[in-house]
Design a protein around this motif. Structure first.
Motif, PDB file in Angstrom:
ATOM      1  N   ILE A  86       0.854  -1.054   0.091  1.00  0.00           N
ATOM      2  CA  ILE A  86       0.055   0.060   0.080  1.00  0.00           C
ATOM      3  C   ILE A  86       0.863   1.236  -0.139  1.00  0.00           C
ATOM      4  O   ILE A  86       1.758   1.251   1.007  1.00  0.00           O
ATOM      5  CB  ILE A  86      -1.000  -0.149   1.360  1.00  0.00           C
ATOM      6  CG1 ILE A  86      -1.937  -1.143   1.299  1.00  0.00           C
ATOM      7  CG2 ILE A  86      -1.586   1.369   1.185  1.00  0.00           C
ATOM      8  CD1 ILE A  86      -2.768  -1.282   2.317  1.00  0.00           C
ATOM      9  N   ARG A  87       0.793   2.121  -1.048  1.00  0.00           N
ATOM     10  CA  ARG A  87       1.313   3.328  -1.106  1.00  0.00           C
ATOM     11  C   ARG A  87       3.023   2.978  -0.837  1.00  0.00           C
ATOM     12  O   ARG A  87       3.604   3.825  -0.046  1.00  0.00           O
ATOM     13  CB  ARG A  87       0.872   4.315  -0.224  1.00  0.00           C
ATOM     14  CG  ARG A  87      -0.266   4.878  -0.581  1.00  0.00           C
ATOM     15  CD  ARG A  87      -0.851   6.092   0.188  1.00  0.00           C
ATOM     16  NE  ARG A  87      -0.949   5.476   1.918  1.00  0.00           N
ATOM     17  CZ  ARG A  87      -2.081   4.982   2.061  1.00  0.00           C
ATOM     18  NH1 ARG A  87      -3.374   4.800   1.299  1.00  0.00           N
ATOM     19  NH2 ARG A  87      -2.508   4.504   3.387  1.00  0.00           N
ATOM     20  N   ILE A 137       3.018  -4.889   2.699  1.00  0.00           N
ATOM     21  CA  ILE A 137       2.072  -5.879   3.619  1.00  0.00           C
ATOM     22  C   ILE A 137       2.459  -7.047   3.634  1.00  0.00           C
ATOM     23  O   ILE A 137       2.511  -7.782   4.500  1.00  0.00           O
ATOM     24  CB  ILE A 137       0.825  -5.337   3.556  1.00  0.00           C
ATOM     25  CG1 ILE A 137       0.495  -3.712   3.525  1.00  0.00           C
ATOM     26  CG2 ILE A 137      -0.358  -6.044   4.571  1.00  0.00           C
ATOM     27  CD1 ILE A 137       0.481  -3.021   4.824  1.00  0.00           C
ATOM     28  N   ARG A 194       1.084 -12.891  14.878  1.00  0.00           N
ATOM     29  CA  ARG A 194       0.763 -11.868  15.827  1.00  0.00           C
ATOM     30  C   ARG A 194      -0.028 -10.727  15.293  1.00  0.00           C
ATOM     31  O   ARG A 194       0.018 -10.416  13.897  1.00  0.00           O
ATOM     32  CB  ARG A 194       1.948 -11.411  16.689  1.00  0.00           C
ATOM     33  CG  ARG A 194       2.955 -10.776  15.685  1.00  0.00           C
ATOM     34  CD  ARG A 194       4.326 -10.745  16.607  1.00  0.00           C
ATOM     35  NE  ARG A 194       5.376  -9.995  15.985  1.00  0.00           N
ATOM     36  CZ  ARG A 194       5.874  -8.718  16.169  1.00  0.00           C
ATOM     37  NH1 ARG A 194       5.295  -8.356  17.229  1.00  0.00           N
ATOM     38  NH2 ARG A 194       6.633  -8.492  15.557  1.00  0.00           N
ATOM     39  N   ASN A 195      -0.265  -9.803  16.030  1.00  0.00           N
ATOM     40  CA  ASN A 195      -0.939  -8.722  15.402  1.00  0.00           C
ATOM     41  C   ASN A 195      -0.230  -7.911  14.423  1.00  0.00           C
ATOM     42  O   ASN A 195       0.977  -7.661  14.712  1.00  0.00           O
ATOM     43  CB  ASN A 195      -1.268  -7.579  16.629  1.00  0.00           C
ATOM     44  CG  ASN A 195      -2.318  -8.114  17.597  1.00  0.00           C
ATOM     45  OD1 ASN A 195      -2.182  -8.161  18.671  1.00  0.00           O
ATOM     46  ND2 ASN A 195      -3.359  -8.751  17.185  1.00  0.00           N
ATOM     47  N   GLY A 196      -0.703  -7.680  13.322  1.00  0.00           N
ATOM     48  CA  GLY A 196       0.009  -6.667  12.378  1.00  0.00           C
ATOM     49  C   GLY A 196       0.857  -7.504  11.517  1.00  0.00           C
ATOM     50  O   GLY A 196       1.513  -6.926  10.574  1.00  0.00           O
ATOM     51  N   SER A 197       0.685  -8.838  11.567  1.00  0.00           N
ATOM     52  CA  SER A 197       1.717  -9.705  10.532  1.00  0.00           C
ATOM     53  C   SER A 197       1.201  -9.888   9.446  1.00  0.00           C
ATOM     54  O   SER A 197       1.711 -10.420   8.398  1.00  0.00           O
ATOM     55  CB  SER A 197       1.940 -11.169  11.361  1.00  0.00           C
ATOM     56  OG  SER A 197       0.713 -11.579  11.585  1.00  0.00           O
ATOM     57  N   GLY A 198      -0.116  -9.378   9.258  1.00  0.00           N
ATOM     58  CA  GLY A 198      -0.559  -9.459   7.535  1.00  0.00           C
ATOM     59  C   GLY A 198      -1.679 -10.670   7.519  1.00  0.00           C
ATOM     60  O   GLY A 198      -2.302 -10.787   6.473  1.00  0.00           O
ATOM     61  N   LYS A 199      -2.224 -11.207   8.563  1.00  0.00           N
ATOM     62  CA  LYS A 199      -3.339 -12.289   8.508  1.00  0.00           C
ATOM     63  C   LYS A 199      -4.351 -11.933   7.850  1.00  0.00           C
ATOM     64  O   LYS A 199      -4.876 -12.498   6.669  1.00  0.00           O
ATOM     65  CB  LYS A 199      -3.473 -12.955   9.740  1.00  0.00           C
ATOM     66  CG  LYS A 199      -2.238 -13.330  10.622  1.00  0.00           C
ATOM     67  CD  LYS A 199      -2.718 -13.941  11.981  1.00  0.00           C
ATOM     68  CE  LYS A 199      -3.406 -12.821  12.630  1.00  0.00           C
ATOM     69  NZ  LYS A 199      -2.629 -11.865  13.236  1.00  0.00           N
ATOM     70  N   THR A 200      -5.074 -11.015   8.102  1.00  0.00           N
ATOM     71  CA  THR A 200      -6.225 -10.375   7.652  1.00  0.00           C
ATOM     72  C   THR A 200      -5.957 -10.004   6.088  1.00  0.00           C
ATOM     73  O   THR A 200      -6.973 -10.306   5.136  1.00  0.00           O
ATOM     74  CB  THR A 200      -7.025  -9.237   8.152  1.00  0.00           C
ATOM     75  OG1 THR A 200      -7.412  -9.766   9.471  1.00  0.00           O
ATOM     76  CG2 THR A 200      -8.175  -8.884   7.732  1.00  0.00           C
ATOM     77  N   THR A 201      -4.850  -9.305   5.821  1.00  0.00           N
ATOM     78  CA  THR A 201      -4.688  -9.090   4.402  1.00  0.00           C
ATOM     79  C   THR A 201      -4.293 -10.085   3.613  1.00  0.00           C
ATOM     80  O   THR A 201      -4.917 -10.342   2.268  1.00  0.00           O
ATOM     81  CB  THR A 201      -3.433  -8.155   4.300  1.00  0.00           C
ATOM     82  OG1 THR A 201      -3.626  -6.917   5.280  1.00  0.00           O
ATOM     83  CG2 THR A 201      -2.967  -7.505   2.929  1.00  0.00           C
TER      84      THR A 201
HETATM   85  N1  LIG Z   1      -5.423   0.012   4.213  1.00  0.00           N
HETATM   86  C1  LIG Z   1      -4.212   0.098   4.811  1.00  0.00           C
HETATM   87  N2  LIG Z   1      -3.460   1.054   4.744  1.00  0.00           N
HETATM   88  C2  LIG Z   1      -2.187   0.850   5.633  1.00  0.00           C
HETATM   89  N3  LIG Z   1      -1.509   0.084   6.258  1.00  0.00           N
HETATM   90  C3  LIG Z   1      -2.510  -1.036   6.170  1.00  0.00           C
HETATM   91  C4  LIG Z   1      -3.855  -1.222   5.483  1.00  0.00           C
HETATM   92  N4  LIG Z   1      -4.452  -2.417   5.850  1.00  0.00           N
HETATM   93  C5  LIG Z   1      -3.387  -3.086   6.810  1.00  0.00           C
HETATM   94  N5  LIG Z   1      -2.216  -2.316   6.981  1.00  0.00           N
HETATM   95  C6  LIG Z   1      -1.136  -2.662   7.735  1.00  0.00           C
HETATM   96  O1  LIG Z   1      -0.731  -3.933   7.368  1.00  0.00           O
HETATM   97  C7  LIG Z   1      -0.143  -4.839   8.467  1.00  0.00           C
HETATM   98  C8  LIG Z   1      -1.052  -6.037   8.553  1.00  0.00           C
HETATM   99  O2  LIG Z   1      -2.517  -5.788   8.802  1.00  0.00           O
HETATM  100  P1  LIG Z   1      -3.421  -6.856   8.869  1.00  0.00           P
HETATM  101  O3  LIG Z   1      -4.654  -6.262   9.399  1.00  0.00           O
HETATM  102  O4  LIG Z   1      -3.432  -7.899   7.648  1.00  0.00           O
HETATM  103  O5  LIG Z   1      -2.604  -7.544  10.018  1.00  0.00           O
HETATM  104  P2  LIG Z   1      -3.247  -8.871  11.067  1.00  0.00           P
HETATM  105  O6  LIG Z   1      -2.161  -9.817  11.247  1.00  0.00           O
HETATM  106  O7  LIG Z   1      -4.655  -9.462  10.530  1.00  0.00           O
HETATM  107  O8  LIG Z   1      -3.614  -8.198  12.535  1.00  0.00           O
HETATM  108  P3  LIG Z   1      -4.570  -8.175  13.766  1.00  0.00           P
HETATM  109  O9  LIG Z   1      -4.200  -9.805  14.136  1.00  0.00           O
HETATM  110  O10 LIG Z   1      -3.840  -7.170  14.390  1.00  0.00           O
HETATM  111  O11 LIG Z   1      -5.684  -8.163  13.132  1.00  0.00           O
HETATM  112  C9  LIG Z   1      -0.510  -3.871   9.627  1.00  0.00           C
HETATM  113  O12 LIG Z   1       0.831  -3.413  10.049  1.00  0.00           O
HETATM  114  C10 LIG Z   1      -1.385  -2.885   9.226  1.00  0.00           C
HETATM  115  O13 LIG Z   1      -1.316  -1.656   9.842  1.00  0.00           O
END
Ligand SMILES: Nc1ncnc2c1ncn2[C@@H]1O[C@H](COP(=O)(O)OP(=O)(O)OP(=O)(O)O)[C@@H](O)[C@H]1O
Length: 245
Positions: A21-22, A26, A44-51
């Motif tokens: 992203i920009r 991710i 863990r939180n922020g590792s990119g799972k949901t993405t």
């Molecule tokens: N639209 C966006 N713009 C900027 N950064 C983003 C965007 N979407 C996700 N990120 C960043 O990408 C990284 C991964 O996000 P993601 O939601 O995939 O993590 P996650 O593993 O699902 O986290 P969690 O367990 O906290 O839900 C994070 O650092 C998040 O801040």
């Protein structure tokens, strides 16, 4: 990665897939053939799972490399994904679109072209012992009941793979146990993402995602101890680049 799997083009195949992203990466360099019946993605939180889950479902397209579901680009052919990929989000309110239970259940079936969508939805509800819920406002259901409604919506569409985003996070123990049993009995491929090792301990294959890359890929008995040790180590340090504060 198995070459024979790629030739058959079944399952979900990522080749050099990444998402930025920009200009900020991710997810990076994902080379995976996801063919097992029970797959976990731990991170863990922020590792990119949901993405990653959104990428697998075609809700976003990779900014590098490719993602294919049974040989099809899921971001380009949304219609083909209706029978291939179902998603159960962590929060049912992100998923539910319609005011009543039967409308919510019928929506996906209608998208699949079933003219008798509402009748099918009512029959399915009755088979679950909740025929009386059909015309109930969804807003009157509890969180666990709404999660169950979302699962039933997904199951009615009979997708080959179901993606689960922290499915137990908001559920009490008995509701989580019931959902867990229900999921375990499903014939579909399940891909479960979670930050909690317990939620993915029964998988055939477990991927550990760290900072958008695969850190480990193997049986839970190998991956979980390494993950748990690393999480304990990180918990002892103060600074964490992936979290604020
Ligand atoms: N639209 C966006 N713009 C900027 N950064 C983003 C965007 N979407 C996700 N990120 C960043 O990408 C990284 C991964 O996000 P993601 O939601 O995939 O993590 P996650 O593993 O699902 O986290 P969690 O367990 O906290 O839900 C994070 O650092 C998040 O801040």
């Amino acid at each position: 990665m198995s070459g024979s799997v790629e030739h058959k083009e079944s399952g979900i195949v990522l080749r050099g897939a990444g998402f930025a992203i920009r200009g900020t990466a991710i997810l990076s360099g994902l080379d995976l053939a996801l063919t097992e019946r029970r797959i976990g993605i731990l991170g863990r939180n922020g590792s990119g799972k949901t993405t990653l889950l959104r990428l697998l479902a075609g809700l976003i397209a990779p900014t590098s490399g490719t993602v294919k579901v049974d040989g099809i680009d899921p971001a380009r052919d949304r219609k083909a994904m209706l029978s291939r990929i179902g998603i159960l989000f962590q929060n049912p309110d992100q998923q539910i679109l319609f005011p009543t239970v039967v409308e919510e259940l019928a929506f996906g079936l209608r998208q699949q072209g079933h003219a008798d969508a509402e009748a099918r939805a009512r029959t399915a509800l009755a088979a679950e012992g909740h025929g009386d819920w059909a015309d109930r406002p969804v807003s009157t259901l509890s969180q666990g009941q709404r999660q169950w409604l979302c699962l039933l919506s997904v199951l009615l569409m009979q997708p080959g793979t179901i993606l689960l985003d922290e499915p137990f996070a908001a559920l009490d123990l008995p509701t989580a146990a019931r959902l867990s049993r229900r999921l375990a009995a499903l014939p579909q491929r399940l891909i479960t993402i979670s930050h909690a090792p317990d939620a993915v301990a029964q998988c055939d294959r477990l991927l550990w995602l760290e900072a958008g890359r695969i850190r480990a890929d193997g049986p839970p008995a190998e991956v979980i101890p390494a993950f748990t040790a690393e999480m304990a180590r990180l918990g002892e340090v103060d600074a964490d680049p992936h979290l604020p504060g």
